[in-house]
Write a protein that holds these residues in place. Sequence first.
Motif, mmCIF file in Angstrom:
data_model
loop_
_atom_site.group_PDB
_atom_site.id
_atom_site.type_symbol
_atom_site.label_atom_id
_atom_site.label_comp_id
_atom_site.label_asym_id
_atom_site.label_seq_id
_atom_site.Cartn_x
_atom_site.Cartn_y
_atom_site.Cartn_z
ATOM 1 N N PHE A 183 -17.268 28.105 -25.659
ATOM 2 C CA PHE A 183 -18.558 27.718 -26.242
ATOM 3 C C PHE A 183 -19.520 28.894 -26.214
ATOM 4 O O PHE A 183 -20.177 29.203 -27.211
ATOM 5 C CB PHE A 183 -19.166 26.543 -25.464
ATOM 6 C CG PHE A 183 -19.077 25.224 -26.165
ATOM 7 C CD1 PHE A 183 -20.082 24.793 -26.987
ATOM 8 C CD2 PHE A 183 -17.979 24.398 -25.982
ATOM 9 C CE1 PHE A 183 -20.011 23.565 -27.638
ATOM 10 C CE2 PHE A 183 -17.886 23.171 -26.620
ATOM 11 C CZ PHE A 183 -18.908 22.757 -27.451
ATOM 12 N N ASN A 224 -16.608 29.094 -30.273
ATOM 13 C CA ASN A 224 -17.586 30.026 -30.834
ATOM 14 C C ASN A 224 -16.908 31.366 -31.142
ATOM 15 O O ASN A 224 -17.168 32.370 -30.492
ATOM 16 C CB ASN A 224 -18.738 30.204 -29.835
ATOM 17 C CG ASN A 224 -19.815 31.160 -30.301
ATOM 18 O OD1 ASN A 224 -19.854 31.568 -31.460
ATOM 19 N ND2 ASN A 224 -20.704 31.543 -29.389
ATOM 20 N N PRO A 256 -24.600 26.764 -28.919
ATOM 21 C CA PRO A 256 -23.856 25.624 -29.478
ATOM 22 C C PRO A 256 -23.781 24.448 -28.526
ATOM 23 O O PRO A 256 -23.557 23.319 -28.959
ATOM 24 C CB PRO A 256 -22.470 26.221 -29.755
ATOM 25 C CG PRO A 256 -22.358 27.381 -28.824
ATOM 26 C CD PRO A 256 -23.744 27.934 -28.697
ATOM 27 N N ASN A 257 -23.997 24.706 -27.237
ATOM 28 C CA ASN A 257 -23.942 23.616 -26.265
ATOM 29 C C ASN A 257 -25.304 22.970 -26.031
ATOM 30 O O ASN A 257 -25.499 22.274 -25.042
ATOM 31 C CB ASN A 257 -23.355 24.097 -24.937
ATOM 32 C CG ASN A 257 -22.707 22.972 -24.165
ATOM 33 O OD1 ASN A 257 -22.095 22.087 -24.742
ATOM 34 N ND2 ASN A 257 -22.851 23.003 -22.834
ATOM 35 N N ASN A 259 -26.656 21.925 -29.217
ATOM 36 C CA ASN A 259 -26.788 21.633 -30.634
ATOM 37 C C ASN A 259 -26.233 20.268 -31.035
ATOM 38 O O ASN A 259 -26.226 19.922 -32.202
ATOM 39 C CB ASN A 259 -26.081 22.751 -31.428
ATOM 40 C CG ASN A 259 -26.423 22.757 -32.898
ATOM 41 O OD1 ASN A 259 -25.547 22.776 -33.757
ATOM 42 N ND2 ASN A 259 -27.713 22.749 -33.235
ATOM 43 N N PHE A 260 -25.778 19.467 -30.054
ATOM 44 C CA PHE A 260 -25.168 18.175 -30.367
ATOM 45 C C PHE A 260 -26.232 17.092 -30.503
ATOM 46 O O PHE A 260 -27.264 17.107 -29.827
ATOM 47 C CB PHE A 260 -24.145 17.807 -29.292
ATOM 48 C CG PHE A 260 -22.870 18.593 -29.405
ATOM 49 C CD1 PHE A 260 -21.724 18.026 -29.957
ATOM 50 C CD2 PHE A 260 -22.803 19.918 -28.987
ATOM 51 C CE1 PHE A 260 -20.561 18.747 -30.090
ATOM 52 C CE2 PHE A 260 -21.645 20.658 -29.111
ATOM 53 C CZ PHE A 260 -20.518 20.075 -29.669
ATOM 54 N N ALA A 289 -20.378 23.483 -33.803
ATOM 55 C CA ALA A 289 -20.659 22.226 -33.111
ATOM 56 C C ALA A 289 -20.185 21.032 -33.940
ATOM 57 O O ALA A 289 -19.704 20.034 -33.391
ATOM 58 C CB ALA A 289 -22.152 22.106 -32.803
ATOM 59 N N SER A 293 -17.703 18.016 -32.785
ATOM 60 C CA SER A 293 -18.122 16.623 -32.974
ATOM 61 C C SER A 293 -17.090 15.834 -33.759
ATOM 62 O O SER A 293 -16.738 14.699 -33.396
ATOM 63 C CB SER A 293 -19.468 16.585 -33.696
ATOM 64 O OG SER A 293 -19.781 15.275 -34.123
ATOM 65 N N SER A 368 -22.099 19.106 -25.217
ATOM 66 C CA SER A 368 -20.901 18.442 -25.738
ATOM 67 C C SER A 368 -20.339 17.398 -24.786
ATOM 68 O O SER A 368 -19.768 16.401 -25.224
ATOM 69 C CB SER A 368 -19.824 19.477 -26.057
ATOM 70 O OG SER A 368 -19.342 20.118 -24.888
#
Length: 424
Positions: A183, A224, A256-257, A259-260, A289, A293, A368
Amino acid sequence: MGVLWIVLALSCLGLTEVQSNKYEGFKIYEVQTKARTAAMDQALSELAKNESYYEVFSSGSQPARIMVHPEEQVNFVQLMDGHSLSYKVLNNNVGFTLRRQFARNRILRNRFPYTGNGRLGTERFYSHGEINQFIEDLAEEHPRRVFVKTVGKSYERRLMKTVTITNGDGRRNKNVIFVDGGFHAREWISPAAVVYLIDELVNNLADNADLLMDYDWVILPVVNPDGYEYTQLSEETRMWRKTRKPSSPDCIGTDPNRNFDFHWNEEGASEDPCDQTYAGSKAFSEPEAVVVSDLIHSYADRGKMYLTLHSYGPYILYPWGWSSDLPDTVDDLHEVAKAGFDAILEATGTLYEIGSSTNVLYVAAGASDDYAFNAGFPISFTMELPPGGTGFDPPASAIDQMVKETWVGIAAMARKVVQKYPLA
């Protein structure tokens, strides 16, 4: 002790952005935090906000590691001494350390090239392209047991591929364990641990048959890839954390961790595009992300454990990361985490800390593991591997021990999951 002293110190700093990212003369200090207080946590948070001069690498119950720009080191030491905070210098020159590591990595790449035989050793760190080729070669070598699928593309159009590992009996609709790594770009040990996990499940079936009897493993080695490849360009880019999609005219990347779309952009995430924990312009602004998902939802009906590998800790963290509240099923989460904790402690003596993300480490909304847990995975963990080198940069010589230790914990947790959640 309040945080006024920190705020005053930061207000004295110049407003000009530090342009160099060569880390020449940067030092890493370790601040002992045994007598942890809310004021100390807030002080570290204030330091972390001034990323031109400080980066707080770790917190929680572990000693805090703080990288300090050369121009601010005198002030930092005065602040520590003035408030009777115990500290030591872990690294006198981060730039020198990174240059030496990159020189060593170049030698290792030449000495241990990937030969395309479905085997990646633990002698060095591998690129995203090499890891993708590795799983493709495994699928070709084991066509009844290993299946590779392209599940998306990164912002820079790198192919993101999963590998699904089975025992080859052809039964459908087994339970699923979903694992991902990479990530955060600079956490090279994460993809290395995932690669070792893949090798164990594929090439050591005799010892791991119980983990594949009623379960399939779906694995995304590098979430990533753009950031991961960027960190491998030079020592100047080695400590990059985020994605590579531009987030403002002046800044690049999103965490990105954060961005959920589950408690997105709440506490523990930043609205500043230049910050390390920038949550993005909106939930799922990052294609990477979105890929994770989609995978989570694809397997939520069969998924029993989601595991994302990070560094550094050592921690085994479960939900929630957005709140200090605990899930109703915290006993189940803790039981599985404790299996990994016990196995690692017995095998190597490494002492992990287990608990909810917020209560053990820090608040991290939009992550995540919370998302997967909310989507239906009854067991969802972030495993923060132990530090190496300055923290995020263990030397290649440490890979073998670290990934084998990690596998011991993962295998033990997986066996507990198999026991707790048999195939219906």
